[in-house]
Every structure is written in structure tokens, then in C-alpha cells.
Design a protein around this motif. Structure first.
Motif, mmCIF file in Angstrom:
data_model
loop_
_atom_site.group_PDB
_atom_site.id
_atom_site.type_symbol
_atom_site.label_atom_id
_atom_site.label_comp_id
_atom_site.label_asym_id
_atom_site.label_seq_id
_atom_site.Cartn_x
_atom_site.Cartn_y
_atom_site.Cartn_z
ATOM 1 N N VAL A 157 0.776 -1.077 -0.125
ATOM 2 C CA VAL A 157 -0.049 -0.246 0.075
ATOM 3 C C VAL A 157 0.837 1.248 -0.068
ATOM 4 C CG1 VAL A 157 -1.664 1.361 1.516
ATOM 5 C CG2 VAL A 157 -2.046 -1.164 1.026
ATOM 6 N N ARG A 158 1.877 1.308 0.888
ATOM 7 C CA ARG A 158 2.754 2.387 1.022
ATOM 8 C C ARG A 158 3.453 2.691 -0.379
ATOM 9 N NH1 ARG A 158 7.532 3.013 5.357
ATOM 10 N NH2 ARG A 158 8.019 5.286 4.751
ATOM 11 N N LEU A 159 4.112 1.524 -0.994
ATOM 12 C CA LEU A 159 4.811 1.751 -2.315
ATOM 13 C C LEU A 159 4.073 2.147 -3.397
ATOM 14 C CD1 LEU A 159 7.287 -1.334 -2.129
ATOM 15 C CD2 LEU A 159 7.985 0.919 -2.508
ATOM 16 N N THR A 160 2.695 1.636 -3.505
ATOM 17 C CA THR A 160 1.732 1.825 -4.408
ATOM 18 C C THR A 160 1.388 3.297 -4.383
ATOM 19 O OG1 THR A 160 0.874 -0.359 -4.860
ATOM 20 C CG2 THR A 160 -0.448 1.765 -5.444
ATOM 21 N N ALA A 161 1.436 4.051 -3.157
ATOM 22 C CA ALA A 161 1.030 5.372 -2.964
ATOM 23 C C ALA A 161 2.422 6.230 -3.400
ATOM 24 C CB ALA A 161 0.552 5.660 -1.537
ATOM 25 N N TYR A 162 3.605 5.667 -3.061
ATOM 26 C CA TYR A 162 4.773 6.562 -3.341
ATOM 27 C C TYR A 162 4.755 6.489 -4.980
ATOM 28 C CZ TYR A 162 9.696 7.691 -4.142
ATOM 29 O OH TYR A 162 10.719 7.953 -4.786
ATOM 30 N N GLU A 163 4.507 5.560 -5.632
ATOM 31 C CA GLU A 163 4.439 5.487 -7.147
ATOM 32 C C GLU A 163 3.527 6.489 -7.625
ATOM 33 O OE1 GLU A 163 5.997 0.900 -7.831
ATOM 34 O OE2 GLU A 163 4.147 1.406 -7.570
ATOM 35 N N ASN A 164 2.322 6.469 -7.161
ATOM 36 C CA ASN A 164 1.302 7.458 -7.535
ATOM 37 C C ASN A 164 1.819 8.994 -7.244
ATOM 38 O OD1 ASN A 164 -0.563 5.554 -8.167
ATOM 39 N ND2 ASN A 164 -1.372 5.441 -6.364
ATOM 40 N N HIS A 165 2.622 9.012 -6.138
ATOM 41 C CA HIS A 165 3.186 10.469 -5.794
ATOM 42 C C HIS A 165 4.191 10.731 -6.769
ATOM 43 C CE1 HIS A 165 5.594 12.935 -2.626
ATOM 44 N NE2 HIS A 165 4.696 13.660 -3.616
ATOM 45 N N VAL A 166 5.005 10.052 -7.141
ATOM 46 C CA VAL A 166 6.191 9.861 -8.279
ATOM 47 C C VAL A 166 5.393 10.575 -9.495
ATOM 48 C CG1 VAL A 166 7.697 8.816 -9.728
ATOM 49 C CG2 VAL A 166 7.837 8.783 -7.065
ATOM 50 N N ASP A 167 4.281 9.833 -9.821
ATOM 51 C CA ASP A 167 3.653 10.026 -11.201
ATOM 52 C C ASP A 167 3.230 11.588 -11.311
ATOM 53 O OD1 ASP A 167 3.845 7.694 -12.348
ATOM 54 O OD2 ASP A 167 1.900 6.896 -12.234
ATOM 55 N N ALA A 168 2.494 12.016 -10.115
ATOM 56 C CA ALA A 168 2.253 13.543 -9.930
ATOM 57 C C ALA A 168 3.265 14.431 -10.096
ATOM 58 C CB ALA A 168 1.244 13.562 -8.753
ATOM 59 N N ARG A 169 4.572 14.192 -9.347
ATOM 60 C CA ARG A 169 5.579 14.743 -9.605
ATOM 61 C C ARG A 169 6.264 15.059 -10.730
ATOM 62 N NH1 ARG A 169 9.276 13.193 -4.514
ATOM 63 N NH2 ARG A 169 10.624 14.843 -5.431
ATOM 64 N N LEU A 170 6.213 13.752 -11.520
ATOM 65 C CA LEU A 170 6.629 13.680 -12.944
ATOM 66 C C LEU A 170 5.687 14.808 -13.932
ATOM 67 C CD1 LEU A 170 7.610 10.128 -13.653
ATOM 68 C CD2 LEU A 170 9.216 12.146 -13.665
ATOM 69 N N ARG A 171 4.490 14.725 -13.503
ATOM 70 C CA ARG A 171 3.542 15.306 -14.598
ATOM 71 C C ARG A 171 3.880 16.984 -14.178
ATOM 72 N NH1 ARG A 171 0.059 11.110 -13.611
ATOM 73 N NH2 ARG A 171 -1.057 12.028 -11.814
#
Length: 280
Positions: A157-171
Motif C-alpha cells: 500500500v505504501r509503495l503504490t502510494a509512493y509510485e502514484n506520488h512520483v507520477d504526480a511529481r513527474l507530471r
């Protein structure tokens, strides 16, 4: 207001004051009950999660003592039934707490809100969510049963949330700051496809295309040597885009929304996530 904290060592905070829940085993029992989120947990399951294959001679008596002392701690520190209700239910126990008082619940709510929000709104929501983590989850629970069969789902759960956060930062164009973070995460989780994609993209956008291709070759080697598999299709597709210097790689709004960054299979962490165990 009582804050129950399991995203790190177990803590109880009542009106800003920390409440001592007792020795590590007693805190571990409380942690198990908190993770059940108001559902009953049998004594047998608590015993397995707490002691694994090496329970004491009389685990039932030990659990009764821990539960009795927890109830006493709640009373002595002014926690009413509205704050915490620890009941004996059948052959187990159930703990109910106030809505939203568990940090894990707040983390899940914040990351869910962030995932559905515009990127500039999502970023502070993600940051507030990750600030709730104070270290490894519930170090008081040290049994192999918990560490191997329950803890990985929360890591996922924590890692998936981190990956979603990274996607937002990339955008929003934060690829420069992401590179050192992603280098560390991909070392810790070498078979996690989405993190590798995000690292390759971040490197390419920093003008480090050769290093992005090196990440691909290293990943392909890892998958071949350790798993006997080819590199995932998403990574192969990204390699092709890098080799052809596709304009989509630097088009923030177009590239990150592509299916390439939405893996179609479950992504593994360093250990497989078990779906056969729960705390209740």
C-alpha cells in the motif's frame, strides 16, 4: 481526541500526551487489534501473529493478562468508551476506536484523495500522508508470521502510494529531484517495474538518456538471472521510445498518462505479498 499510531512504533496520544501502553508484547497485542479495525480477532490468531511457532506454555493466560492491563491503562488515562472499547468476543477480542483516529486510516484516506485530485492539489496531500510514517511499521511485532504474511500488504500500500506520488511529481516537472530517490528505491526493490519506468523517464528528462538505457539493461539482466524472465513489456516499450528519442518522452501531459505507466499486472515488492492472512 485520541490518536492511535501504528505507522512506526505503536503510540497512543491523548490530547497531545503520550500514553505508555506497557512492554513490547502488550503493545504488539494492541497493534494487532488496531490493525483489525474494529473486527474480532481470535486468540489463536493473536497467538500466531505474536509468537509465531514459539508460543509460551499458556498463551491464553498471557493474552488475558495483556488485555486486562490494556483496559486498566485506558481507564487510568481517561480513555472512555468513545475513545476505546476493548471487548471479549467469543474466543477473541475486538477493539473499537473513534473514526479517523488511526494513522493508517488517515494515510489511506489522504492517498486516495490525492490520487483523484489535480496534481498541484495532490502533492501536499501525498506529503501529509507520508509524514504519518515514523519508521518501520510496528517493530514490536517481530514474529516471522507477521513479518512475512501480514506486513508485506501494508508495504505494498505504501509503495503504490509512493509510485502514484512520483507520477504526480513527474507530471509537474520534478524529474531532477526524483532521480536520487528513485535510484535508492530501485536498489531496494529491484523487480518493481513501475519504479524502473519512473527512474528511466526521470533520467531521460534530465538529459541522461545513456544512463536510462543502462537501467534498462541492468533490469533485463536481473530478470533473466534471478527469475528466468525477459524484461517486462512496459520496460521494453520505454527502451524503444528512448532509442528513437520519441517526443512523447518530454511531453509531460501525454507521456505519463500512457498505458506504459499503468502496468497491467500486479507489481511485486522484494517479497511476494500474501493474500491468505489477515489480522482478523
Amino acid at each position: 481526541m485520541v490518536n492511535w499510531r501504528v505507522l512506526g512504533p505503536l503510540e497512543i496520544v491523548h490530547h497531545g500526551r503520550h500514553i505508555d501502553a506497557g512492554p513490547p508484547q502488550r503493545r504488539a497485542v494492541l497493534g494487532i487489534l488496531l490493525l483489525a479495525r474494529g473486527k474480532p480477532v481470535s486468540r489463536g490468531r493473536i497467538t500466531r501473529l505474536l509468537w509465531g511457532d514459539d508460543p509460551p506454555a499458556s498463551p491464553t493466560n498471557s493474552l488475558r493478562t495483556h488485555v486486562s492491563r490494556l483496559r486498566q491503562t485506558f481507564r487510568e488515562n481517561g480513555l472512555t468508551a468513545d475513545h476505546a472499547r476493548l471487548l471479549t468476543v467469543g474466543d477473541g477480542y475486538r477493539l473499537t476506536t473513534g473514526d479517523g483516529s488511526l494513522d493508517l486510516v488517515r494515510f489511506e484516506r489522504l492517498t486516495c484523495q490525492a490520487k483523484d485530485a489535480p496534481d498541484r492539489t495532490a502533492l501536499p496531500l501525498f506529503e501529509s500522508a507520508f509524514a504519518l510514517w515514523r519508521g518501520p511499521m510496528l517493530p514490536e511485532l517481530s514474529s516471522d508470521v507477521f513479518r512475512e504474511n501480514v506486513l508485506p500488504r501494508y508495504e505494498e500500500v505504501r509503495l503504490t502510494a509512493y509510485e502514484n506520488h512520483v507520477d504526480a511529481r513527474l507530471r509537474v516537472g520534478e524529474h531532477v529531484g526524483l532521480v536520487p530517490e528513485l535510484l535508492e528505491f530501485t536498489q531496494e526493490f529491484p523487480y518493481r517495474t513501475r519504479l524502473r519506468i519512473q527512474l528511466m523517464l526521470s533520467l531521460y528528462r534530465c538529459g541522461r538518456g545513456a544512463e536510462a538505457l543502462t537501467v534498462y539493461r541492468d533490469t533485463r539482466g536481473h530478470f533473466s538471472a534471478q527469475l528466468g524472465l525477459d524484461a517486462p513489456a512496459e520496460l521494453r516499450a520505454l527502451e524503444s521510445l528512448i532509442l528513437t528519442e520519441s517526443p512523447s518522452l518530454t511531453d509531460v501531459s501525454h507521456f505519463v498518462s500512457m498505458d506504459l505507466l499503468r502496468p497491467t499486472r500486479p507489481l511485486a515488492a522484494t517479497r511476494p505479498v500474501s493474500h491468505t492472512w489477515s489480522v482478523n
